[in-house]
Enzyme design. Structure first.
Site, mmCIF file in Angstrom:
data_model
loop_
_atom_site.group_PDB
_atom_site.id
_atom_site.type_symbol
_atom_site.label_atom_id
_atom_site.label_comp_id
_atom_site.label_asym_id
_atom_site.label_seq_id
_atom_site.Cartn_x
_atom_site.Cartn_y
_atom_site.Cartn_z
ATOM 1 N N TRP B 106 1.075 -5.055 0.115
ATOM 2 C CA TRP B 106 1.812 -5.452 1.322
ATOM 3 C C TRP B 106 1.614 -6.924 1.647
ATOM 4 O O TRP B 106 2.551 -7.620 2.050
ATOM 5 C CB TRP B 106 1.454 -4.558 2.504
ATOM 6 C CG TRP B 106 1.951 -3.165 2.275
ATOM 7 C CD1 TRP B 106 1.198 -2.042 2.084
ATOM 8 C CD2 TRP B 106 3.315 -2.757 2.120
ATOM 9 N NE1 TRP B 106 2.015 -0.963 1.824
ATOM 10 C CE2 TRP B 106 3.313 -1.362 1.843
ATOM 11 C CE3 TRP B 106 4.541 -3.417 2.173
ATOM 12 C CZ2 TRP B 106 4.488 -0.630 1.629
ATOM 13 C CZ3 TRP B 106 5.712 -2.694 1.973
ATOM 14 C CH2 TRP B 106 5.681 -1.313 1.707
ATOM 15 N N ASP B 176 -1.103 -8.098 9.835
ATOM 16 C CA ASP B 176 -0.316 -6.873 9.750
ATOM 17 C C ASP B 176 -1.280 -5.721 9.981
ATOM 18 O O ASP B 176 -2.145 -5.438 9.146
ATOM 19 C CB ASP B 176 0.320 -6.788 8.349
ATOM 20 C CG ASP B 176 1.061 -5.481 8.135
ATOM 21 O OD1 ASP B 176 1.039 -4.611 9.016
ATOM 22 O OD2 ASP B 176 1.685 -5.332 7.056
ATOM 23 N N LYS B 200 2.881 4.885 11.873
ATOM 24 C CA LYS B 200 1.561 5.446 11.543
ATOM 25 C C LYS B 200 0.885 5.902 12.841
ATOM 26 O O LYS B 200 0.724 7.075 13.072
ATOM 27 C CB LYS B 200 0.673 4.416 10.850
ATOM 28 C CG LYS B 200 1.375 3.436 9.944
ATOM 29 C CD LYS B 200 1.827 3.980 8.615
ATOM 30 C CE LYS B 200 2.307 2.858 7.719
ATOM 31 N NZ LYS B 200 2.890 3.327 6.467
#
Lengths: 363, 363
Positions: B106, B176, B200
């Site tokens: 990511w 992030d 999430k």
């Protein structure tokens, strides 16, 4: 509880009422999607359950709109405003210009956003007559070198629409159909791009659909932010990143409902009947006023005013009491507005007209 | 039906399980939000019902994370990938560079996207040891002129995290936190920007949250697409355009649930207990393997493999039968992964370990 015990008629412009059977179906499987022991909201976007939902949504939309094979259909996060930026970035080369028909505030906003990236030209401006009608656009109005011609096919805010889709062949026609997609039969092949925020005729807010002729996908050659990149989204079948899965699921239910009902042709007839009931009444009374010229009247958003503007808040309060919700006009223009999207049953419109008559008599 | 009749343990990495009481509350008011005769999904984003939801969501998030007054909090459409583009566009002037600590896929994606707009520098790359640990970052690693330092605080895909948030003062630290926001106490003042996709620990996919120090809001001076424009979104209190209203409503329910539970401090303890149960077992057996170095282990995403990889599909099929869902690793790396976000009850982790022991004995 998976049935409505009480259901109001919601005339909000969007987010809007969704079809009652769709809401009840969604409620019934909210906590246990097809026996999975979880909500579809909770499943992975890479799971079989959701992938089936996505495939089915896209194929139903293609079928309902008779989208030709040379077009891509995709879902994106964000509403119509996303495309206000994404269109110039995806479609216009550096310095290239686009034409805009400004029939209302949304077209103006789209033009202003495009102008931040590229030159634009206005080929029509309805401001002089307060946007109460839609123009007849034709090829002679298109500027030389215009990379596309942009229209708002139905104007949510001001209650106008193009009764006939303009016949533009000199440049790709781009249409914001947010507030009328799936409400009437449209010949997709007349367009380069059609886009729509979901929150009127498709599903919850935060989702948009895009239908784009394949040859336009990589037109600009520019660096486009990934979530606005039409070609990347198409290549990844709307799954470059995690899409708004629950909203796509709701869209699927709406598409299934519409198909079962008889598709776009059938709903178009129902929509015309609904709008006629309301406009016919507005035309017989001077207590209310419908400002839009008859040939430009939207079938989705019926804008009207009270002859005596001071009665507005009383009108709205009385309507809420009768379960007729969301009839205030957009905050930028005031007045009244009944948004009667695909999901609004005819009974809702009849109830509204009855209330309007009663209110007229009473005051 | 507003109670689960059957509830599985869903270990998906996201979209993920949401707290059971949240889902049941949402189900109970799905068709009739506070007696309004409609779903909150159907109400206007300008309606009182939703405006209250939005205000409450933002203020709860602020409270739960102890966000200082010199930060803005906002919701945006789209997940973390939106910010991969929006960060350089909002924060980097033309030609300015940013530093990236690449602890996984990511961070790499975020860096690659930033590179499309600006120069970037890698200050750490975990590829050599297959991203099985997190580095100790410090100011001496920050490049002169770097406008920010970017980290992925918890790595969903590979199961690593920074046990201690790096102490970076030479440039704003950007994180992030998609897969760990609200899971442990964080000192927000150490960061310039924190962002997180919702799917999430917050709610449905298609929504993200951003926490940004106010002085960074207009840093780049560039033309940023409206839906990625942090300053514009802040100015309009997350309502420049129609936001994903239902997702924000779900986020509100999640925040309320977390507050009632005792807030971030309390859930942090529960999360540590849950992860310990799983890692402790993994450390006592050679039948399974936990590749991440102990000090870098994620408390949210527990990555493991079977010593005999050929048993994977059997393991997964058996788990599904027991209602232990979504244990496959990310398609890019394979193996197994148990995502045990805030919503996963301790009982779910215990059930997983029991199954793992049983599977080990049986084969």
């Amino acid at each position: 509880m998976s049935k409505f015990e009480r259901r109001i008629y919601n005339f909000c412009a969007g987010p809007a009422m969704l079809p009652t059977p769709v809401m009840e179906k969604a409620a019934s499987e909210f906590l246990n999607y097809r026996g999975s022991g979880m909500s579809i909201m909770e499943d992975s976007h890479r799971g079989k359950l959701f992938e089936e939902v996505l495939d089915r949504s896209l194929s139903l939309l293609k079928e309902l709109l008779s989208v030709p094979e040379n077009y891509e259909i995709m879902f994106l996060s964000g509403g119509a405003s996303l495309h206000f930026s994404a269109l110039p970035l995806n479609l216009l080369k550096d310095g290239e210009s686009a034409d805009f028909a400004v029939t209302g505030i949304w077209a103006k906003k789209a033009m202003e956003e495009a102008l931040r990236f590229n030159p634009v030209k206005k080929i029509y401006d309805g401001e002089d007559h307060k946007y109460t009608e839609s123009p007849e656009l034709n090829d002679s109005m298109v500027n030389p070198g215009a990379a596309y011609v942009y229209i708002t096919s139905n104007n949510t805010l001001l209650g106008t629409r193009y009764a006939n889709i303009p016949n533009i062949t000199k440049a790709p026609l781009i249409a914001d159909m947010t507030s009328e997609i799936l409400s009437r039969k449209i010949d997709i092949s007349k367009f380069g791009v059609i886009f729509a925020g979901a929150q009127k005729n498709i599903g919850p807010s935060g989702l948009s659909v895009l239908i784009i002729r394949k040859d336009l996908l990589r037109r600009s050659g520019r660096t486009v932010p990934i979530l606005m990149d039409y070609a990347l989204t198409a290549k990844n079948k709307s799954m470059y990143n995690t899409p708004p899965t629950y909203s796509i699921y709701m869209a699927k239910l709406v598409f299934e409902w519409l198909k079962d009902l008889g598709g776009v042709e059938k709903i178009e007839k129902i929509n015309e009947e609904k709008a006629k009931i309301l406009y016919d009444y507005l035309d017989t009374t001077s207590f209310y006023n419908a400002p839009v010229k008859p040939n430009s009247r939207s079938v989705m958003n019926v804008v009207f005013t009270l002859h005596d503007k001071n009665l507005e808040s009383k009108f709205l309060a009385g309507a809420e009491e009768k379960g007729l919700h969301g009839l205030e006009g957009h905050r930028l223009v005031g007045g009244l507005r009944a948004s009667i999207y695909n999901s609004m049953p005819k009974e809702g419109v009849i109830a509204l007209v009855e209330y309007m008559k009663e209110f007229e008599k009473k005051v």
